[in-house]
Design a protein around this motif. Structure first.
Motif, PDB file in Angstrom:
ATOM      1  N   ILE A 210       0.822  -1.211   0.000  1.00 50.66           N
ATOM      2  CA  ILE A 210       0.000   0.000   0.000  1.00 50.66           C
ATOM      3  C   ILE A 210       0.858   1.264   0.000  1.00 50.66           C
ATOM      4  O   ILE A 210       0.362   2.346  -0.259  1.00 50.66           O
ATOM      5  N   CYS A 211       2.147   1.130   0.268  1.00 50.40           N
ATOM      6  CA  CYS A 211       3.045   2.282   0.221  1.00 50.40           C
ATOM      7  C   CYS A 211       3.523   2.567  -1.203  1.00 50.40           C
ATOM      8  O   CYS A 211       4.198   3.557  -1.437  1.00 50.40           O
ATOM      9  N   ASP A 212       3.194   1.685  -2.134  1.00 47.10           N
ATOM     10  CA  ASP A 212       3.585   1.843  -3.532  1.00 47.10           C
ATOM     11  C   ASP A 212       2.415   2.403  -4.335  1.00 47.10           C
ATOM     12  O   ASP A 212       1.289   2.481  -3.852  1.00 47.10           O
ATOM     13  N   LEU A 213       2.692   2.737  -5.580  1.00 43.93           N
ATOM     14  CA  LEU A 213       1.648   3.224  -6.473  1.00 43.93           C
ATOM     15  C   LEU A 213       0.810   2.041  -6.953  1.00 43.93           C
ATOM     16  O   LEU A 213       1.322   1.105  -7.556  1.00 43.93           O
ATOM     17  N   VAL A 214      -0.480   2.061  -6.636  1.00 41.03           N
ATOM     18  CA  VAL A 214      -1.437   1.039  -7.074  1.00 41.03           C
ATOM     19  C   VAL A 214      -2.628   1.816  -7.613  1.00 41.03           C
ATOM     20  O   VAL A 214      -3.470   2.285  -6.854  1.00 41.03           O
ATOM     21  N   LYS A 215      -2.670   1.978  -8.927  1.00 43.43           N
ATOM     22  CA  LYS A 215      -3.697   2.821  -9.529  1.00 43.43           C
ATOM     23  C   LYS A 215      -4.466   2.027 -10.583  1.00 43.43           C
ATOM     24  O   LYS A 215      -3.886   1.536 -11.545  1.00 43.43           O
ATOM     25  N   LYS A 216      -5.781   1.921 -10.373  1.00 43.27           N
ATOM     26  CA  LYS A 216      -6.636   1.259 -11.342  1.00 43.27           C
ATOM     27  C   LYS A 216      -6.800   2.182 -12.536  1.00 43.27           C
ATOM     28  O   LYS A 216      -7.039   3.378 -12.372  1.00 43.27           O
ATOM     29  N   VAL A 217      -6.632   1.642 -13.745  1.00 45.97           N
ATOM     30  CA  VAL A 217      -6.748   2.452 -14.960  1.00 45.97           C
ATOM     31  C   VAL A 217      -7.687   1.771 -15.947  1.00 45.97           C
ATOM     32  O   VAL A 217      -7.878   0.559 -15.907  1.00 45.97           O
ATOM     33  N   ASN A 218      -8.271   2.566 -16.821  1.00 44.42           N
ATOM     34  CA  ASN A 218      -9.114   2.059 -17.899  1.00 44.42           C
ATOM     35  C   ASN A 218      -8.455   2.405 -19.223  1.00 44.42           C
ATOM     36  O   ASN A 218      -8.553   3.547 -19.672  1.00 44.42           O
ATOM     37  N   PRO A 219      -7.787   1.433 -19.848  1.00 43.29           N
ATOM     38  CA  PRO A 219      -7.158   1.747 -21.134  1.00 43.29           C
ATOM     39  C   PRO A 219      -8.221   1.990 -22.198  1.00 43.29           C
ATOM     40  O   PRO A 219      -9.349   1.503 -22.078  1.00 43.29           O
ATOM     41  N   PRO A 220      -7.890   2.761 -23.225  1.00 38.39           N
ATOM     42  CA  PRO A 220      -8.894   3.036 -24.257  1.00 38.39           C
ATOM     43  C   PRO A 220      -9.282   1.764 -24.999  1.00 38.39           C
ATOM     44  O   PRO A 220      -8.479   0.848 -25.143  1.00 38.39           O
ATOM     45  N   GLU A 221     -10.526   1.723 -25.425  1.00 37.95           N
ATOM     46  CA  GLU A 221     -11.019   0.583 -26.206  1.00 37.95           C
ATOM     47  C   GLU A 221     -10.498   0.705 -27.631  1.00 37.95           C
ATOM     48  O   GLU A 221     -10.613   1.760 -28.255  1.00 37.95           O
ATOM     49  N   CYS A 222      -9.939  -0.360 -28.140  1.00 36.70           N
ATOM     50  CA  CYS A 222      -9.465  -0.375 -29.517  1.00 36.70           C
ATOM     51  C   CYS A 222     -10.521  -1.038 -30.389  1.00 36.70           C
ATOM     52  O   CYS A 222     -11.064  -2.079 -30.010  1.00 36.70           O
TER      53      CYS A 222
END
Length: 164
Positions: free
Chosen positions: A135-147
C-alpha cells in the motif's frame, strides 16, 4: 483496594497500547504519484492486467498473496530477470498488502525480491525474481482506451483511397 485500582489502570493502559498497535500496523509517509514512481527505492513500474482475484488455494505462498497477471508494459525495472506473470503482496492491509480485482488494469510500482541472493550454488539454475507491491507503492486502477476490432475497421479500409 488501592492495588485493584492500580491494576485496573495498568489494564487500561495495556488495552490502549494494543489498540494503537493494531491501528497503526502499516503506515506510509504521504507521497505524490510522481514521488512513488520516481523514487530510487522503486524497483519496477508496470501496466498489468490481473487474471484472477488472488483468492484461490494456490494463491497463498509463504504468507504472501500471489496474483496471476499479464504484464502489458514495464516502465522501470531493477532487473530483467523478473517473473512478469505473477505479482506478490502481503496477505492483508495490516501487513501493507493490497487487494486487486480480477480482470482489471493497474499501474503498479513496487519492489523486486531477489530469490537468488546468497543462495547461488554452482551448477544450479537461477530463479526468477518476484515483483512485490504494497500500500506504500503506487497502485492505480486504470481504464485503457477501447481499440476497435479489425471487423469494425473493414468498411473504412475498403473505402480508403490514397491521395494523388
Amino acid at each position: 483496594m488501592l492495588s485493584e485500582i492500580i491494576n485496573m489502570n495498568y489494564l487500561v493502559v495495556l488495552l490502549m497500547l494494543l489498540w494503537i498497535g493494531f491501528t497503526y500496523a502499516c503506515t506510509c509517509a504521504p507521497r505524490s504519484e510522481a514521488e512513488m514512481f520516481c523514487s530510487p527505492y522503486t524497483k519496477f513500474g508496470a501496466l498489468v492486467k490481473t487474471k484472477d482475484d488472488g483468492n484461490t488455494n494456490t494463491s497463498i505462498v509463504r504468507r504472501m498473496r500471489r496474483y496471476k497477471i499479464r504484464t502489458v508494459e514495464m516502465f522501470k525495472s531493477g532487473t530483467n530477470k523478473v517473473n512478469k506473470n505473477v505479482i506478490f503482496t502481503n496477505l492483508n492491509s495490516a501487513g501493507c498488502g493490497v487487494t486487486l480485482e480480477a480482470h482489471t488494469y493497474y499501474v503498479l510500482t513496487g519492489d523486486v525480491i531477489d530469490l537468488n541472493k546468497g543462495k547461488k550454488k554452482p551448477g544450479s539454475k537461477a530463479k526468477k525474481n518476484r515483483m512485490k507491491v504494497s500500500i506504500c507503492d503506487l497502485v492505480k486502477k486504470v481504464n485503457p482506451p477501447e481499440c476497435p476490432s479489425l471487423d469494425d475497421m473493414k468498411p473504412s479500409l475498403t473505402n480508403y483511397k490514397p491521395e494523388p
